[in-house]
Design a protein around this motif. Structure first.
Motif, PDB file in Angstrom:
ATOM      1  N   ILE A   1       0.850  -1.183   0.000  1.00 49.05           N
ATOM      2  CA  ILE A   1       0.000   0.000   0.000  1.00 49.05           C
ATOM      3  C   ILE A   1       0.888   1.236   0.000  1.00 49.05           C
ATOM      4  N   ALA A   2       0.636   2.139  -0.949  1.00 50.40           N
ATOM      5  CA  ALA A   2       1.372   3.404  -1.025  1.00 50.40           C
ATOM      6  C   ALA A   2       0.631   4.458  -0.215  1.00 50.40           C
ATOM      7  N   VAL A   3       1.398   5.347   0.421  1.00 52.18           N
ATOM      8  CA  VAL A   3       0.827   6.439   1.207  1.00 52.18           C
ATOM      9  C   VAL A   3       1.788   7.626   1.149  1.00 52.18           C
ATOM     10  N   SER A   4       1.243   8.834   1.087  1.00 58.25           N
ATOM     11  CA  SER A   4       2.081  10.038   1.070  1.00 58.25           C
ATOM     12  C   SER A   4       2.523  10.377   2.486  1.00 58.25           C
ATOM     13  N   GLY A   5       3.796  10.703   2.631  1.00 59.46           N
ATOM     14  CA  GLY A   5       4.348  11.031   3.945  1.00 59.46           C
ATOM     15  C   GLY A   5       4.684   9.760   4.708  1.00 59.46           C
ATOM     16  N   GLU A   6       5.693   9.849   5.559  1.00 61.47           N
ATOM     17  CA  GLU A   6       6.150   8.665   6.278  1.00 61.47           C
ATOM     18  C   GLU A   6       5.185   8.286   7.394  1.00 61.47           C
ATOM     19  N   PRO A   7       4.628   7.066   7.338  1.00 56.06           N
ATOM     20  CA  PRO A   7       3.776   6.614   8.434  1.00 56.06           C
ATOM     21  C   PRO A   7       4.631   6.440   9.694  1.00 56.06           C
ATOM     22  N   LYS A   8       4.178   6.963  10.816  1.00 51.73           N
ATOM     23  CA  LYS A   8       4.958   6.935  12.052  1.00 51.73           C
ATOM     24  C   LYS A   8       4.536   5.787  12.964  1.00 51.73           C
ATOM     25  N   GLY A   9       5.510   5.220  13.662  1.00 47.55           N
ATOM     26  CA  GLY A   9       5.244   4.235  14.701  1.00 47.55           C
ATOM     27  C   GLY A   9       4.847   2.858  14.220  1.00 47.55           C
ATOM     28  N   ILE A  10       5.100   2.550  12.945  1.00 44.14           N
ATOM     29  CA  ILE A  10       4.708   1.241  12.415  1.00 44.14           C
ATOM     30  C   ILE A  10       5.892   0.286  12.493  1.00 44.14           C
ATOM     31  N   GLU A  11       5.653  -0.882  13.102  1.00 45.71           N
ATOM     32  CA  GLU A  11       6.661  -1.922  13.218  1.00 45.71           C
ATOM     33  C   GLU A  11       6.125  -3.203  12.596  1.00 45.71           C
ATOM     34  N   GLU A  12       7.015  -4.047  12.139  1.00 41.02           N
ATOM     35  CA  GLU A  12       6.597  -5.330  11.579  1.00 41.02           C
ATOM     36  C   GLU A  12       5.836  -6.116  12.636  1.00 41.02           C
ATOM     37  N   GLY A  13       4.746  -6.717  12.216  1.00 36.88           N
ATOM     38  CA  GLY A  13       3.927  -7.521  13.113  1.00 36.88           C
ATOM     39  C   GLY A  13       2.742  -6.774  13.708  1.00 36.88           C
ATOM     40  N   GLN A  14       2.751  -5.449  13.654  1.00 37.49           N
ATOM     41  CA  GLN A  14       1.656  -4.674  14.228  1.00 37.49           C
ATOM     42  C   GLN A  14       0.390  -4.776  13.395  1.00 37.49           C
ATOM     43  N   ILE A  15      -0.745  -4.754  14.087  1.00 36.97           N
ATOM     44  CA  ILE A  15      -2.024  -4.629  13.407  1.00 36.97           C
ATOM     45  C   ILE A  15      -2.173  -3.168  13.011  1.00 36.97           C
ATOM     46  N   LEU A  16      -2.665  -2.953  11.793  1.00 37.39           N
ATOM     47  CA  LEU A  16      -2.736  -1.608  11.239  1.00 37.39           C
ATOM     48  C   LEU A  16      -4.173  -1.172  10.982  1.00 37.39           C
ATOM     49  N   ARG A  17      -4.360   0.134  11.024  1.00 32.93           N
ATOM     50  CA  ARG A  17      -5.606   0.761  10.581  1.00 32.93           C
ATOM     51  C   ARG A  17      -5.271   1.485   9.283  1.00 32.93           C
ATOM     52  N   VAL A  18      -5.988   1.145   8.222  1.00 40.55           N
ATOM     53  CA  VAL A  18      -5.760   1.748   6.911  1.00 40.55           C
ATOM     54  C   VAL A  18      -6.981   2.589   6.572  1.00 40.55           C
ATOM     55  N   THR A  19      -6.756   3.877   6.330  1.00 36.32           N
ATOM     56  CA  THR A  19      -7.835   4.824   6.063  1.00 36.32           C
ATOM     57  C   THR A  19      -7.823   5.233   4.597  1.00 36.32           C
ATOM     58  N   GLY A  20      -8.999   5.255   3.988  1.00 34.83           N
ATOM     59  CA  GLY A  20      -9.123   5.733   2.608  1.00 34.83           C
ATOM     60  C   GLY A  20      -8.429   4.852   1.587  1.00 34.83           C
ATOM     61  N   LEU A  21      -8.539   3.533   1.741  1.00 33.15           N
ATOM     62  CA  LEU A  21      -7.865   2.608   0.820  1.00 33.15           C
ATOM     63  C   LEU A  21      -8.614   2.537  -0.510  1.00 33.15           C
ATOM     64  N   VAL A  22      -7.864   2.689  -1.596  1.00 34.78           N
ATOM     65  CA  VAL A  22      -8.419   2.538  -2.938  1.00 34.78           C
ATOM     66  C   VAL A  22      -7.506   1.610  -3.741  1.00 34.78           C
ATOM     67  N   ALA A  23      -8.112   0.899  -4.680  1.00 36.33           N
ATOM     68  CA  ALA A  23      -7.376   0.007  -5.581  1.00 36.33           C
ATOM     69  C   ALA A  23      -7.430   0.598  -6.981  1.00 36.33           C
TER      70      ALA A  23
END
Length: 113
Positions: free
Chosen positions: A60-82
């Motif tokens: 998933i591409a996103v503008s700006g560096e996502p902060k505080g994300i580590e491998e293994g974490q559960i994520l919340r993804v907002t405004g996802l488009v394909a």
């Protein structure tokens, strides 16, 4: 290129497989890709697992560096488009989100006691 909104609530658990990395637009010069506002575009590899089915990995591409994300974490993804794309005989689906944030306290613990 048509954008298709994705209902992330139907995707099951979204977990970070590979932490955010700057997207490279030119492998020869290592130039990083920027959005229209000049922000660096990052990609995050995310595992998707629905109802005990096999796991799929999407980037998933996103503008700006996502902060505080580590491998293994559960994520919340907002405004996802394909986006469906085709170039010659190659084709696929790419994903873009408005934001990717960690769900606090969900990193996998590794190693011994």
């Amino acid at each position: 290129m048509q954008s298709i909104p994705v209902d992330t609530a139907r995707l099951g658990v979204l977990r970070c497989a590979i932490a955010p990395e700057a997207k490279i637009s030119n492998p020869e010069t290592q130039e990083v890709k920027k959005d229209r506002d000049g922000q660096t575009i990052y990609t995050v590899a995310v595992t998707v697992r629905q109802d005990r089915r096999r796991i799929s990995v999407i980037e998933i591409a996103v503008s700006g560096e996502p902060k505080g994300i580590e491998e293994g974490q559960i994520l919340r993804v907002t405004g996802l488009v394909a986006f469906a794309w085709a170039m010659g005989d190659r084709h696929g689906i790419s994903f873009r989100a408005d934001a990717i944030t960690p769900v606090q306290g969900t990193a996998l613990k590794t190693g011994g006691a």
